[in-house]
Design a protein around this motif. Structure first.
Motif, PDB file in Angstrom:
ATOM      1  N   ARG A  67       0.836  -1.215   0.000  1.00  0.00           N
ATOM      2  CA  ARG A  67       0.000   0.000   0.000  1.00  0.00           C
ATOM      3  C   ARG A  67       0.857   1.246   0.000  1.00  0.00           C
ATOM      4  NH1 ARG A  67      -5.689   0.149   2.363  1.00  0.00           N
ATOM      5  NH2 ARG A  67      -6.347  -1.996   2.144  1.00  0.00           N
ATOM      6  N   LEU A 123       3.955   1.661  -1.205  1.00  0.00           N
ATOM      7  CA  LEU A 123       4.522   1.928  -2.529  1.00  0.00           C
ATOM      8  C   LEU A 123       3.448   2.416  -3.489  1.00  0.00           C
ATOM      9  CD1 LEU A 123       7.032  -1.000  -3.249  1.00  0.00           C
ATOM     10  CD2 LEU A 123       7.490   1.272  -2.323  1.00  0.00           C
ATOM     11  N   GLU A 124       2.310   1.732  -3.489  1.00  0.00           N
ATOM     12  CA  GLU A 124       1.278   2.081  -4.461  1.00  0.00           C
ATOM     13  C   GLU A 124       0.786   3.515  -4.241  1.00  0.00           C
ATOM     14  OE1 GLU A 124      -1.908  -0.735  -4.925  1.00  0.00           O
ATOM     15  OE2 GLU A 124      -2.992   0.610  -6.274  1.00  0.00           O
ATOM     16  N   SER A 125       0.527   3.888  -2.963  1.00  0.00           N
ATOM     17  CA  SER A 125      -0.008   5.235  -2.724  1.00  0.00           C
ATOM     18  C   SER A 125       1.008   6.305  -3.120  1.00  0.00           C
ATOM     19  CB  SER A 125      -0.441   5.389  -1.260  1.00  0.00           C
ATOM     20  OG  SER A 125       0.645   5.224  -0.374  1.00  0.00           O
ATOM     21  N   LEU A 126       2.295   6.049  -2.841  1.00  0.00           N
ATOM     22  CA  LEU A 126       3.314   7.043  -3.211  1.00  0.00           C
ATOM     23  C   LEU A 126       3.487   7.122  -4.727  1.00  0.00           C
ATOM     24  CD1 LEU A 126       5.981   6.382  -0.425  1.00  0.00           C
ATOM     25  CD2 LEU A 126       4.721   8.510  -0.778  1.00  0.00           C
ATOM     26  N   LEU A 127       3.461   5.963  -5.385  1.00  0.00           N
ATOM     27  CA  LEU A 127       3.650   5.950  -6.845  1.00  0.00           C
ATOM     28  C   LEU A 127       2.479   6.617  -7.562  1.00  0.00           C
ATOM     29  CD1 LEU A 127       5.161   2.363  -7.304  1.00  0.00           C
ATOM     30  CD2 LEU A 127       6.348   4.541  -7.695  1.00  0.00           C
ATOM     31  N   MET A 143       2.493  -3.319 -10.285  1.00  0.00           N
ATOM     32  CA  MET A 143       3.268  -2.076 -10.156  1.00  0.00           C
ATOM     33  C   MET A 143       4.592  -2.201 -10.900  1.00  0.00           C
ATOM     34  SD  MET A 143       2.968  -0.471  -6.342  1.00  0.00           S
ATOM     35  CE  MET A 143       2.898  -1.940  -5.334  1.00  0.00           C
ATOM     36  N   ARG A 173       5.502   6.797   5.320  1.00  0.00           N
ATOM     37  CA  ARG A 173       4.209   6.440   4.743  1.00  0.00           C
ATOM     38  C   ARG A 173       3.714   5.093   5.282  1.00  0.00           C
ATOM     39  NH1 ARG A 173       1.145   7.987   0.316  1.00  0.00           N
ATOM     40  NH2 ARG A 173       1.869  10.018   0.967  1.00  0.00           N
TER      41      ARG A 173
END
Lengths: 213, 123
Positions: free
Chosen positions: A22, A24-28, B38, B100
């Motif tokens: 989550r 990585l995905e949110s930042l990307l 991704m 994060r």
């Protein structure tokens, strides 16, 4: 704090890996590197549309059309693309043909390079350290584990996939398949036979598995 | 992912000819598929090459050791490789990533079971 327990029964808890994904995905997404809809479309594609049935169509065509086999030998990437199978990790394909003299087997000793457009995503065993290590050292032993015994006179060639080159094994056309249509032939082609850890099914075996009428 | 899980499963069960592994769907868990997608997406954008990817993943798998087998171990190495490459490429620096991750963890713990977990939710 003694009472500050880690597992809060009121709240939810994500596994460490799920949290990291989550993250990585949110930042990307925020940085504009990936589009969430495109991610979902990709997942759908690899779950449903890409898979060993694509490779089976390539093999069945090669068995039934000598011109296609010739094209496959000369430029496998182009011949496979001609059937509509293109995409990531399939840019440089090489088709290796099994014969009574030579059996081909594919491995990726480094990680898990695999021809996604024709075979989908690799099975668990393909990615496992024992297969990656033993395929090169003891291919006959590995084949025995898969229930495949070849004549002593058949040589085994092991191909190590890389980021640049992906291999598709063209298994030998089974006996008794002379009268089958191309579509019926595709039903004989298993995923493992295109990795080289199996053989194509005989028509009788395919009927027993319900793959052929 | 969650909405499609059931439909994919139903379709797999109903249509034996659909591409699938002998072991089941090609992804054992949603996060495997997310990590995979991704990576494909980032490669397509030119963030890294497949050669770089193969080297990084190979190193992570080697670091995990022989005992690390199975889908989960594989995708854990995959995730570590993705984090390492993104840090190396300057896309996501480690402090930003760690911050994060902590925020997602707080949000998850502050979210009652069954509700969607949204970033920014605090206890």
């Amino acid at each position: 704090m003694a009472h500050d327990h880690h597992h809060d029964h009121e709240g939810s808890e994500l596994s460490e890996t799920a949290l990291r994904v989550r993250t990585l995905e949110s930042l990307l997404v925020e940085k504009g590197y990936v589009d969430p809809d495109a991610l979902d479309a990709l997942i759908d594609r690899y779950e449903n549309k890409v898979g060993p049935r694509n490779g089976a169509q390539v093999v069945a065509r090669a068995w039934s059309d000598p011109d296609y086999l010739k094209a496959l030998r000369e430029d496998a990437t182009a011949a496979i693309a001609a059937l509509g199978f293109t995409g990531r990790q399939g840019e440089h394909m090489v088709a290796v043909e099994n014969t009574p003299q030579t059996h081909n087997m594919v491995v990726c000793t480094l990680c898990s390079c695999y021809p996604w457009p024709v075979l989908g995503l690799p099975p668990v065993w393909y990615k496992s350290p024992p297969y990656r290590a033993r395929a090169v050292i003891d291919p006959r032993g590995v084949l025995a584990d898969f229930g495949v015994t070849l004549p002593e006179t058949t040589e085994i060639t092991v191909w190590d996939s890389t980021a640049e080159i992906r291999y598709l094994v063209i298994p030998m056309r089974p006996e008794g398949s002379r009268d089958l249509s191309e579509e019926q032939l595709a039903a004989l082609v298993t995923r493992d036979s295109m990795i080289g850890t199996g053989l194509a099914l005989s028509p009788a075996e395919a009927r027993a598995k319900g793959l052929l009428q | 992912m969650t909405a499609s899980d059931t439909t994919v499963g139903a379709a797999l069960a109903a249509l034996p000819d659909l591409p699938r592994d002998a072991d089941g769907p090609v992804f054992a868990e949603p996060w495997h598929a997310q990590a995979f997608a991704m990576t494909v997406s980032l490669n397509a954008r030119g963030v890294f090459t497949w050669t770089e990817w193969a080297e990084t993943l190979g190193a992570e798998i080697a670091a995990a050791g022989e005992a690390a087998t199975g889908e989960d171990a594989y995708y854990t190495a995959w995730l570590a490789a993705l984090e390492r490459l993104l840090a190396g490429k300057g896309v996501i620096a480690e402090p930003e990533r760690a911050e994060r991750e902590a925020a997602w963890d707080r949000a998850a713990r502050a979210t009652p079971h069954g509700e969607p977990i949204e970033l920014g939710r605090e206890a």
